[in-house]
Write a protein that holds these residues in place. Structure first.
Motif, PDB file in Angstrom:
ATOM      1  N   ILE A   1       2.389   2.072  12.875  1.00 15.96           N
ATOM      2  CA  ILE A   1       1.506   0.958  12.553  1.00 15.96           C
ATOM      3  C   ILE A   1       2.019  -0.286  13.284  1.00 15.96           C
TER       4      ILE A   1
ATOM      5  N   LEU B   1       0.564  -4.143  10.169  1.00 16.33           N
ATOM      6  CA  LEU B   1       1.366  -3.787   9.001  1.00 16.33           C
ATOM      7  C   LEU B   1       1.665  -4.981   8.102  1.00 16.33           C
ATOM      8  N   GLU B   2       2.046  -6.102   8.691  1.00 14.78           N
ATOM      9  CA  GLU B   2       2.411  -7.256   7.866  1.00 14.78           C
ATOM     10  C   GLU B   2       1.244  -7.772   7.025  1.00 14.78           C
TER      11      GLU B   2
ATOM     12  N   LEU C   1      -2.692   4.669   5.681  1.00 11.35           N
ATOM     13  CA  LEU C   1      -3.108   3.821   6.795  1.00 11.35           C
ATOM     14  C   LEU C   1      -2.724   4.492   8.113  1.00 11.35           C
ATOM     15  N   ARG C   2      -1.513   5.046   8.188  1.00 16.29           N
ATOM     16  CA  ARG C   2      -1.095   5.766   9.402  1.00 16.29           C
ATOM     17  C   ARG C   2      -2.005   6.951   9.655  1.00 16.29           C
TER      18      ARG C   2
ATOM     19  N   TYR D   1       0.388   3.979   0.423  1.00 17.75           N
ATOM     20  CA  TYR D   1      -0.726   3.266   1.063  1.00 17.75           C
ATOM     21  C   TYR D   1      -0.485   3.168   2.571  1.00 17.75           C
ATOM     22  N   GLU D   2       0.742   2.885   2.953  1.00 13.82           N
ATOM     23  CA  GLU D   2       1.081   2.802   4.369  1.00 13.82           C
ATOM     24  C   GLU D   2       0.937   4.163   5.042  1.00 13.82           C
TER      25      GLU D   2
ATOM     26  N   ARG E   1       3.540   1.426  -2.579  1.00 10.25           N
ATOM     27  CA  ARG E   1       3.136   0.892  -1.270  1.00 10.25           C
ATOM     28  C   ARG E   1       3.408   1.833  -0.101  1.00 10.25           C
ATOM     29  N   PRO E   2       4.520   2.586  -0.100  1.00 11.97           N
ATOM     30  CA  PRO E   2       4.719   3.525   1.012  1.00 11.97           C
ATOM     31  C   PRO E   2       3.589   4.553   1.127  1.00 11.97           C
TER      32      PRO E   2
ATOM     33  N   PHE F   1      -1.301  -6.047   6.096  1.00 10.81           N
ATOM     34  CA  PHE F   1      -1.591  -4.959   5.161  1.00 10.81           C
ATOM     35  C   PHE F   1      -0.639  -5.028   3.974  1.00 10.81           C
ATOM     36  N   GLN F   2       0.640  -5.233   4.245  1.00  8.53           N
ATOM     37  CA  GLN F   2       1.623  -5.353   3.168  1.00  8.53           C
ATOM     38  C   GLN F   2       1.336  -6.575   2.295  1.00  8.53           C
TER      39      GLN F   2
END
Length: 71
Positions: A4, A9-10, A33-34, A29-30, A26-27, A12-13
């Motif tokens: 990402i 990413l920032e 997203l990937r 969700y990330e 949160r990991p 999104f976080q």
């Protein structure tokens, strides 16, 4: 798998934090997203376009992913 970009990413976080998503979740969700960005890269579809999101969800459904994973 695609990495990402920092400029994606920032924010999104930040959005996850603003939505009060617990840090421990949160990991995941990330990860999704990937998966989405990878899907868009492989299928040459525009990222963030509503139709590409629909295609991604259809792909998840065809691969047997549960409704909560599609959501």
């Amino acid at each position: 798998m695609i990495k990402i970009p920092k400029n994606v990413l920032e924010p999104f976080q930040d959005a996850l934090a603003n939505e009060h998503i617990p840090e421990r979740q949160r990991p995941f969700y990330e990860m999704w997203l990937r998966f989405y960005l990878d899907f868009c890269d492989r299928n040459e579809c525009p990222e963030g376009n509503a139709s590409s999101v629909d295609l991604f969800v259809i792909s998840l459904e065809s691969r047997g992913k549960e409704a909560f994973q599609q959501r």
